[in-house]
Design a protein around this motif. Sequence first.
Motif, PDB file in Angstrom:
ATOM      1  N   UNK A   1     -53.539 -54.883  52.883  1.00  0.00           N
ATOM      2  CA  UNK A   1     -53.638 -53.786  51.978  1.00  0.00           C
ATOM      3  C   UNK A   1     -53.125 -53.940  51.208  1.00  0.00           C
ATOM      4  N   UNK A   2     -52.367 -54.585  50.433  1.00  0.00           N
ATOM      5  CA  UNK A   2     -52.070 -54.643  49.246  1.00  0.00           C
ATOM      6  C   UNK A   2     -52.530 -55.811  48.496  1.00  0.00           C
ATOM      7  N   UNK A   3     -53.840 -55.975  48.844  1.00  0.00           N
ATOM      8  CA  UNK A   3     -54.912 -56.123  48.047  1.00  0.00           C
ATOM      9  C   UNK A   3     -56.557 -54.998  46.938  1.00  0.00           C
ATOM     10  N   UNK A   4     -56.412 -53.485  48.170  1.00  0.00           N
ATOM     11  CA  UNK A   4     -57.402 -53.140  47.632  1.00  0.00           C
ATOM     12  C   UNK A   4     -56.774 -51.567  47.567  1.00  0.00           C
TER      13      UNK A   4
ATOM     14  N   UNK B   1     -45.990 -40.599  41.880  1.00  0.00           N
ATOM     15  CA  UNK B   1     -45.084 -41.102  41.745  1.00  0.00           C
ATOM     16  C   UNK B   1     -44.836 -42.632  43.534  1.00  0.00           C
ATOM     17  N   UNK B   2     -45.416 -41.234  44.194  1.00  0.00           N
ATOM     18  CA  UNK B   2     -44.865 -41.497  45.274  1.00  0.00           C
ATOM     19  C   UNK B   2     -45.913 -42.598  45.535  1.00  0.00           C
TER      20      UNK B   2
ATOM     21  N   UNK C   1     -45.024 -50.586  42.336  1.00  0.00           N
ATOM     22  CA  UNK C   1     -45.191 -50.959  40.986  1.00  0.00           C
ATOM     23  C   UNK C   1     -43.945 -50.559  39.474  1.00  0.00           C
ATOM     24  N   UNK C   2     -44.206 -51.770  39.172  1.00  0.00           N
ATOM     25  CA  UNK C   2     -42.936 -51.664  38.410  1.00  0.00           C
ATOM     26  C   UNK C   2     -42.993 -50.991  36.537  1.00  0.00           C
TER      27      UNK C   2
ATOM     28  N   UNK D   1     -51.768 -48.582  41.170  1.00  0.00           N
ATOM     29  CA  UNK D   1     -51.591 -50.182  41.519  1.00  0.00           C
ATOM     30  C   UNK D   1     -52.225 -51.292  41.383  1.00  0.00           C
ATOM     31  N   UNK D   2     -53.141 -51.173  39.971  1.00  0.00           N
ATOM     32  CA  UNK D   2     -53.606 -52.437  39.656  1.00  0.00           C
ATOM     33  C   UNK D   2     -54.388 -53.452  40.637  1.00  0.00           C
ATOM     34  N   UNK D   3     -55.044 -52.736  41.923  1.00  0.00           N
ATOM     35  CA  UNK D   3     -55.646 -53.530  43.000  1.00  0.00           C
ATOM     36  C   UNK D   3     -56.111 -54.227  42.568  1.00  0.00           C
TER      37      UNK D   3
END
Length: 239
Positions: free
Chosen positions: A71-74, A94-95, A102-103, A145-147
Amino acid sequence: MLTVTNLTKKYGKQNAVDDISFHLDGGEVVGLLGPNGAGKSTTMKCIVGLLRKTTGEITIGGFDHLSVEAKRFFSYIPETPYVYDLLTVWEHMQFVAQAYGVKDWKEKASQLIELYELEDKKSKLGRDLSKGMRQKVSICCALLPDPQLLFFDEPMIGLDPKAIKNTKQVFKNLKEAGKTILVSTHLIDSVESIADRIMIMKDGQIIGNDSIENLKQQAAAGGEGLSLEDLFLELTKDE
């Protein structure tokens, strides 16, 4: 990046998705075309975990598609955009930033909001947004998130012409950055200029999976003069 093996989704005795297999490589833009009811959205929902598959295997980045690692990938942009009624547009950003860790997200969030002309809507609640505005917020949240992998289910529906043009440019930028994109649509012209490869679904099965040029050659001798629309109608016509 994505591997789907013998995916089947049944509703009762009906196969909405009928034993399909395909894969997406890194940096590839693939258009998933098909008439209404072909199984495009069902396929995508099974991949992202919104529907439970009947049988088959799906991996994302080498991980099972239901795992946290996958799930972090997409990111996924659904056909019907969902936003939170009591969050403002900015609070949505923000959520998502907090959920994905995300920094320094504010600058990118501001750029996306500007791109989709939402600056004057930043403090508007989700429940007060039109469908088109919700779609824009949904796309902005997915891009933040730049997936590595993005799933777009009918992304152009509800967007105004400028937003459609901007979204096509976003696709090109993502491709140049090495991202992988699967776009499900029946608006053929929205993917013809950006897709490396086309998969055509009919009755829950993939009946074509190749580059546009190769599919044209398969559909007609030589393929001369066939548009992607002609190709689509030729491959999906009833026997």
